[in-house]
Design an enzyme around this catalytic site. Structure first.
Site, short mmCIF file in Angstrom:
data_model
loop_
_atom_site.label_atom_id
_atom_site.label_comp_id
_atom_site.label_asym_id
_atom_site.label_seq_id
_atom_site.Cartn_x
_atom_site.Cartn_y
_atom_site.Cartn_z
N SER A 68 0.86 -1.20 0.00
CA SER A 68 0.00 0.00 0.00
C SER A 68 0.89 1.23 0.00
CB SER A 68 -0.88 0.02 1.26
OG SER A 68 -0.12 0.45 2.37
N ASP A 69 0.32 2.39 -0.20
CA ASP A 69 1.09 3.60 0.08
C ASP A 69 0.93 3.90 1.57
OD1 ASP A 69 2.69 5.83 -0.10
OD2 ASP A 69 1.73 6.64 -1.88
N TRP A 70 1.61 4.93 2.01
CA TRP A 70 1.68 5.26 3.44
C TRP A 70 0.26 5.45 4.03
CZ3 TRP A 70 6.05 5.93 6.56
CH2 TRP A 70 5.82 6.54 7.80
N GLU A 71 -0.14 4.54 4.87
CA GLU A 71 -1.46 4.57 5.52
C GLU A 71 -2.63 4.61 4.55
OE1 GLU A 71 -1.39 7.73 8.47
OE2 GLU A 71 -0.26 6.44 9.84
N SER A 72 -2.38 4.27 3.29
CA SER A 72 -3.50 4.36 2.33
C SER A 72 -4.56 3.30 2.58
CB SER A 72 -3.01 4.32 0.88
OG SER A 72 -2.47 3.06 0.57
#
Ligand code: NOJ
Length: 752
Positions: free
Chosen positions: A282-286
């Site tokens: 995932s992207d950061w906290e996505s």
């Protein structure tokens, strides 16, 4: 009786069969290793592999050591202290039950310590070999410190220079981005992932991130499926074909569904249609941002949705760790989904050779920032420079100059020349243009330096008189304008993309001195700067060129290196023209120079009736300032004798297009010969031109060469109204030349 050539063919066939056999055996070996390890893992350990944690800046907190021992950590990002990384690996390998090593991720975007031009600048080289070489160098440096996974290349297509992350991508075109993105993947990953200096690459952001509405980061993307498939996805497919180990999902939503919870994107396209074998982070906290998107009601539901979509590893947030057990219990996700994700992650770890070799010994690698690496950065920076204007052949600079003025907020800005995403870059290693001029000046050349403006954004004019003074004492002014690095990059978007602060006013006062001015613009995006074009003689667009900005710029200004950069993105005249890109559609009312009614030409008492009636702006017309693919050299190139292998091409065959290129000017030089094609009538309207090939050539003055492109009919495919990838029979027009406005043209027909 077998002939000699039969024997050769037989020999080749045997070799191919042996190779297929070996790689199948290797794969099944790998699959066996993965499933044997997987079968020994507890659910807790599996969840651990799917979790990525942020680093701690050189120390390892005790509770994190416990997590490592318990097998609760699959990957760490943003930790660069080699000792700490080796210690983390040691705990994971020696003290956890199954001894699974860690993936150590980092944004090694355009160099590690030796900083290359920003990716958009690298794209301006149109030189895949050089881009690959740069990524290889970055991989060696990063791996030498213990990093084994980079979050690059970013291959989002964008057609909006307001978007701050345009700096990090490879431009507006799917073909150019595909070629250069694949080159970066090859460079990062080396010949084999398990080679000592390789990094696992990560193609990002899947998908549609560059289509953020209004160029505002993280914003909504609405992309018709055919455009998604024809424009935004091809670079990812090309990365996959180049063997990319991982991909990253995007922050944005696409057509109402966040990319991180999007079954259509990840499960259907990436895994089912494309059979991607690597894993998706995932992207950061996505994952948990799906709640803010208004897509899932809770973080637990967000975790379930991301796993169902096929996001294998969660970056930074911890919803997988918290909720996977419950989600399994409630049958929202299945054990098969978890096993598949973990298997994919283990597979990459095995391919990287981490089980055999988890530690790093920096001493066994080439030194950081060594001369060879700096030479690559210098070459990449020099080739990234785009000569946009050169009135009266002001450039290259005459070598008998006695005095020059070096002026501007970016002439001596060691940090800003590095650009965005330089976590590990250090301005102390930068060579600025001012320093390079000083280093190169013989005793007969005097350099008068004045900053003029303290930083690019300032409106404080107190440095102007010093700048004017410097100009007056000099034969020529080299003026370094542009944007500081902080003005582009993630979430650093601009609604106005003009030269910030009082830079235009600085040009005005310097122009009044009557001295010739060479403007060198350092920026993370295309800027609009038409107001200065009449006041300066030459313009070089330098992007953010990296550590070796100074020497590279001097190389080109002095003529030691011929400028050869080409724009990887269209430059608008005015921000209001955005989106403006070369591969647009024709519309039913295409504009022409005659049909454009200019606002200033409309009489005050004009009757209220329609004027012009074509697709243009009254104030800004329809043409960009500089087209895609544009870039001058000190010499000139003539294109002639366009030949097509046949007027008709059978479906499934290829067509050869050749052109004669002559260096008709006074200098040796390099040209990027570009091939554009249009499918004239189709089931769905096609762009007015699409780049289908390019070749970089070097010609001495007076020399000619024939350049040949070969394209297959399937290179001309697109998604029709039934969403099928098809090449249609019919008429195609080609253009070959030095930019997307090339006018040397011919036609051919594809027949069934
Ligand atoms: C957020 C960015 O969107 C992504 O590209 C980057 O790799 C991660 N943060 C990690 O730093």
């Amino acid at each position: 009786m077998l002939t000699k050539s039969d024997l050769t063919i037989l020999h080749l066939l045997t070799l191919i069969l042996i190779w297929i056999g070996m790689s199948t055996a290797q794969n099944s070996n790998l699959d066996e290793r993965v499933s044997s390890l997987l079968s020994r893992m507890t659910l807790q350990e599996k969840i651990g592999q799917m979790s990525q944690f942020n680093g701690f800046g050189g120390t390892i907190p005790d509770d994190f050591k416990d997590k490592l021992r318990a097998g609760l950590v699959g990957s760490v990002l943003n930790e660069v202290n080699t000792g700490t990384l080796n210690e983390m690996q040691r705990i994971a390998v020696d003290e956890s039950r199954l001894g699974i090593p860690l993936l150590i991720g980092r944004d090694v975007i355009h160099g590690f310590k030796t900083i290359l031009p920003i990716p958009l600048g690298q794209a301006a080289t149109w030189n895949p070999d050089l881009v690959e070489k740069g990524a290889r160098m970055a991989a060696l440096e990063a791996r030498s410190q213990g990093i084994n996974w980079t979050f690059a290349p970013m291959i989002d297509i964008t057609r909006d220079p307001r978007w701050g992350r345009i700096a990090e991508c490879l431009g507006e075109d799917p073909y150019l981005t595909s070629v250069l993105g694949a080159a970066m993947v090859r460079g990062f990953q080396g010949e084999h992932l398990h080679d000592k200096g390789s990094l696992a690459a990560c193609a990002k952001h899947f998908a549609g991130y560059g289509a953020a509405e209004g160029g505002r980061d993280y914003n909504t993307a609405s992309i018709p499926e055919n455009e998604l498939r024809d424009i935004y996805l091809p670079p990812f497919k090309a990365s996959l074909e180049a063997g990319v180990a991982t991909m990253m999902s995007a922050f944005n939503e696409v057509n109402g569904v966040p990319a991180t919870g999007n079954e259509f994107l990840t499960r259907q396209i990436l895994r089912q249609e494309w059979q991607f074998k690597g894993f998706v982070v995932s992207d950061w906290e996505s994952v948990i941002q799906q709640v803010a998107h208004g897509f899932t009601e809770s973080q637990k539901a967000a975790a379930g949705q991301a796993i169902r979509a096929g996001i294998d590893m969660e970056m930074a947030s911890t919803s997988y760790a918290q909720y996977i057990r419950e989600l399994l219990g409630e049958n929202i996700i299945t054990m098969e989904m978890i096993d598949q994700s973990v298997a994919r992650i283990l597979r990459v770890k095995m391919l990287l050779g981490l089980f055999e070799n988890p530690y790093t010994d920096p001493a066994s690698f080439p030194e950081l920032l060594n001369d060879g690496h700096r030479a690559i950065a210098r070459e990449a920076a020099a080739q990234s420079l785009v000569l946009l204007q050169n009135k009266q052949n002001r450039l290259p600079l005459k070598n008998d100059l006695k005095s020059i003025a070096v002026i501007g907020p970016l002439a001596d800005a060691p940090h800003d020349q590095l650009g965005t995403w330089i976590f590990d870059g250090d301005k102390r290693h930068s060579i600025t243009p001012l320093q390079a001029f000083r280093d190169n000046a013989g005793k007969n050349l005097t350099i008068h330096y004045a900053q003029g403006l303290a930083i690019s954004r300032t409106k404080d004019l107190s440095g102007f008189s010093e700048a004017v003074n410097a100009a007056q004492q000099s034969e020529v002014v080299i003026l370094f304008l542009g944007e500081e690095s902080i003005l582009s990059g993630e979430s650093h978007c601009r609604a106005d993309i003009g030269l910030p602060g009082a830079q235009e006013a600085l040009v005005d006062v310097l122009a009044e001195t009557g001295r010739p001015i060479v403007a060198v613009i350092l920026a993370g995006r295309p800027l609009t700067f038409r107001n200065i074009l009449d006041k300066v003689d030459a313009v070089i667009y330098a992007w953010h060129p990296g550590t070796m900005a100074g020497p590279a710029i001097c190389d080109v200004l002095s003529g030691k290196v011929a400028p050869s950069g080409k724009l990887p993105v269209t430059f608008p005249t005015h921000v209001g023209q955005i989106p403006i890109y070369y591969a647009h559609k024709n519309t039913g009312k295409p504009p022409t120079p005659q049909s454009w009614v200019k606002m200033d030409d409309i009489p005050a008492d004009a009757p209220q009736l329609s004027i012009g009636n074509t697709s243009h702006y009254l104030d800004e017309g329809y043409e960009p300032q500089f087209p895609f693919g544009f870039g001058l050299s000190y010499t000139t190139f003539q294109f002639s004798d366009l030949q097509i292998s046949g007027p008709r091409v059978a479906m499934g065959e290829s067509v050869k297009i050749s052109v004669r290129v002559t260096n008709s000017g006074q200098y040796d030089g390099h040209e990027v010969v570009q091939l554009y094609v249009r499918d004239l009538f189709a089931d769905r309207t096609r762009p007015v031109r699409e780049l289908k090939g390019f070749k970089r050539i070097t010609l001495k003055k007076g020399q000619s060469d024939t350049v040949t492109f070969e394209i297959e009919t399937h290179d001309l495919a697109f998604h029709n109204r039934q969403m099928k990838l098809v090449t249609e029979p019919g008429e195609f027009q080609v253009w070959v030349g030095s930019d997307s406005r090339a006018n040397l043209t011919a036609n051919f027909e594809i027949i069934k």
